[in-house]
Enzyme design. Sequence first.
Site, PDB file in Angstrom:
ATOM      1  N   ARG A 249       0.862  -1.180   0.000  1.00  0.00           N
ATOM      2  CA  ARG A 249       0.000   0.000   0.000  1.00  0.00           C
ATOM      3  C   ARG A 249       0.900   1.233   0.000  1.00  0.00           C
ATOM      4  O   ARG A 249       1.970   1.224   0.624  1.00  0.00           O
ATOM      5  CB  ARG A 249      -0.893   0.032   1.251  1.00  0.00           C
ATOM      6  CG  ARG A 249      -2.066  -0.918   1.206  1.00  0.00           C
ATOM      7  CD  ARG A 249      -3.152  -0.441   0.249  1.00  0.00           C
ATOM      8  NE  ARG A 249      -4.320  -1.303   0.229  1.00  0.00           N
ATOM      9  CZ  ARG A 249      -4.512  -2.323  -0.625  1.00  0.00           C
ATOM     10  NH1 ARG A 249      -3.597  -2.613  -1.517  1.00  0.00           N
ATOM     11  NH2 ARG A 249      -5.612  -3.038  -0.585  1.00  0.00           N
ATOM     12  N   GLU A 278      -3.836   7.681  -4.044  1.00  0.00           N
ATOM     13  CA  GLU A 278      -4.178   7.295  -5.428  1.00  0.00           C
ATOM     14  C   GLU A 278      -5.492   7.934  -5.849  1.00  0.00           C
ATOM     15  O   GLU A 278      -6.413   8.003  -5.036  1.00  0.00           O
ATOM     16  CB  GLU A 278      -4.313   5.776  -5.510  1.00  0.00           C
ATOM     17  CG  GLU A 278      -2.991   5.079  -5.244  1.00  0.00           C
ATOM     18  CD  GLU A 278      -3.138   3.577  -5.108  1.00  0.00           C
ATOM     19  OE1 GLU A 278      -4.241   3.037  -5.382  1.00  0.00           O
ATOM     20  OE2 GLU A 278      -2.157   2.937  -4.721  1.00  0.00           O
ATOM     21  N   HIS A 296      -1.585   0.826  -9.670  1.00  0.00           N
ATOM     22  CA  HIS A 296      -2.181  -0.135  -8.734  1.00  0.00           C
ATOM     23  C   HIS A 296      -2.844  -1.291  -9.493  1.00  0.00           C
ATOM     24  O   HIS A 296      -4.052  -1.501  -9.393  1.00  0.00           O
ATOM     25  CB  HIS A 296      -3.214   0.564  -7.831  1.00  0.00           C
ATOM     26  CG  HIS A 296      -3.515  -0.227  -6.580  1.00  0.00           C
ATOM     27  ND1 HIS A 296      -3.805   0.351  -5.382  1.00  0.00           N
ATOM     28  CD2 HIS A 296      -3.578  -1.568  -6.350  1.00  0.00           C
ATOM     29  CE1 HIS A 296      -4.042  -0.578  -4.462  1.00  0.00           C
ATOM     30  NE2 HIS A 296      -3.903  -1.763  -5.047  1.00  0.00           N
TER      31      HIS A 296
HETATM   32  O1  DGY Z   1      -5.514  -5.400  -1.830  1.00  0.00           O
HETATM   33  C1  DGY Z   1      -5.646  -5.771  -2.996  1.00  0.00           C
HETATM   34  O2  DGY Z   1      -6.215  -6.807  -3.281  1.00  0.00           O
HETATM   35  C2  DGY Z   1      -5.133  -4.955  -4.117  1.00  0.00           C
HETATM   36  O3  DGY Z   1      -4.218  -4.016  -3.730  1.00  0.00           O
HETATM   37  C3  DGY Z   1      -6.257  -4.316  -4.874  1.00  0.00           C
HETATM   38  O4  DGY Z   1      -6.798  -3.311  -4.117  1.00  0.00           O
END
Ligand code: DGY
Length: 332
Positions: A249, A278, A296
Site C-alpha cells: 500500500r 491514489e 495499482h
Molecule cells: O488489496 C488488494 O487486493 C489490491 O491491492 C487491490 O486493491
Amino acid sequence: MNSSPSLTGDGATNTITTSNKRSSSDLPPLLVLRPLSDAWSAALSAKFTVISPSSPLSTSTRAALVSAAYNKVDPAFLDQYPSLQCIATTSIGVDHIDLEECWRRGIQVATVGEIFTNDVADYAVGLLIDVSRRITMSDRYVRNGLWMSQGDYPLGSKLGGKHVGIVGLGSIGSAIARRLEAFGCKISYVSRKPKPNVKYKYIPNIYDLATESDILVVACSLTKETHHIVNKQVLQALGKEGIVINIGRGANIDEPELVRCLVQGEIKGVGLDVFENEPNIPKELFEMGNVVLTAHQSVFTPEAISDIIQVCIANFEAVFAGKPLLTPVVAD
Ligand SMILES: O=C(O)[C@H](O)CO
C-alpha cells in the site's frame, strides 16, 4: 409478469432497473457497492438479487460486496446496514475495513484469499528487474531518439547476488522470495515474528534489514504498525545504491520522504504500483528517470478477476447457507 430488480451497467457504475425477463424473488439479496463489469453483473445476478445502496431493500440485506480502498467500511457505513452478517471485499488488503468494528457487530469479513498471490509476486519481480536493469528508462531513451544522438544508455545492475529485504513475508512476500531466490538473490525479511519453517534470514528490525539490503520490497499489509514503516531513516539505511519496490500500500512508505530521497540522490531508484493518495501521484516522480510507476494493477489479470467473482459468490452462498466462509479474515 414479474418485475424484479436486476443490475445493468457500463462497467463503471451500478444502475438498478426493472426487468420482466425473470424472477429473482427467490434469490437472496446482495448489496453491491463496487462498480460492476458485465461479467460481474451476469455472474451475481444469476445467484442473487443484486441491490444498490439506494434501494429500500439495502438496509435489510445480510451480505454486501465491497471493493478495496474506495468503499470505506467504518462505523458510519455499518450503521446504515444493520442486518449485515457478511462483507466480502474484492481485495486481499483490508485497510479500508474497520475489522474490529465488524467483529464487534458480529459481521464476518471475507477477502479474495490467495487469488492474487502469484500475479502480484510476478509483478513485483517485473518492477524490480525493470528498475534495476533500467528497461523502461532505456525504452524512453530509445523512443525519444536519444540512442542515435547520445549513444548507448547507461548500464543497469545485475540482479543475481543482490541482497533483497522483504517487508512482510505473508503469502505474497513468500512468493516474491521464491522467485527472487531463483534469480540468485539473497533473501532476508522483516515481519512481526519469525515465520516457522522458513529458510530466509529473519531480521526483527526494518532499519537493520535496510542496512543489509540492496533492494527493499514492500509486501506487507497496511496497518497502524506498518503505516510509514519505510521512513526517512529506513531509506537512508538502504543508501545511495538502494532500490525500493512497493506493491503493498502507498502509505507503507513515507511518500514525501521517498520523493526527497530520490531528488537528493539518497536512493537509486523505485518501482511503485501503489501510492499514498491514489490516483494522485507526486508530480516530481514524473520528471525522474530512475522510477517506474504503475497504476495499482499488480493484482489484476483477467484470469484473477474471473477467480475473484467465483470466490465472492462461493463466500456469499456459504453465508446464506449458514456455512463458514471460504476465505475469512481472522483476528490474529
Ligand atoms: O488489496 C488488494 O487486493 C489490491 O491491492 C487491490 O486493491
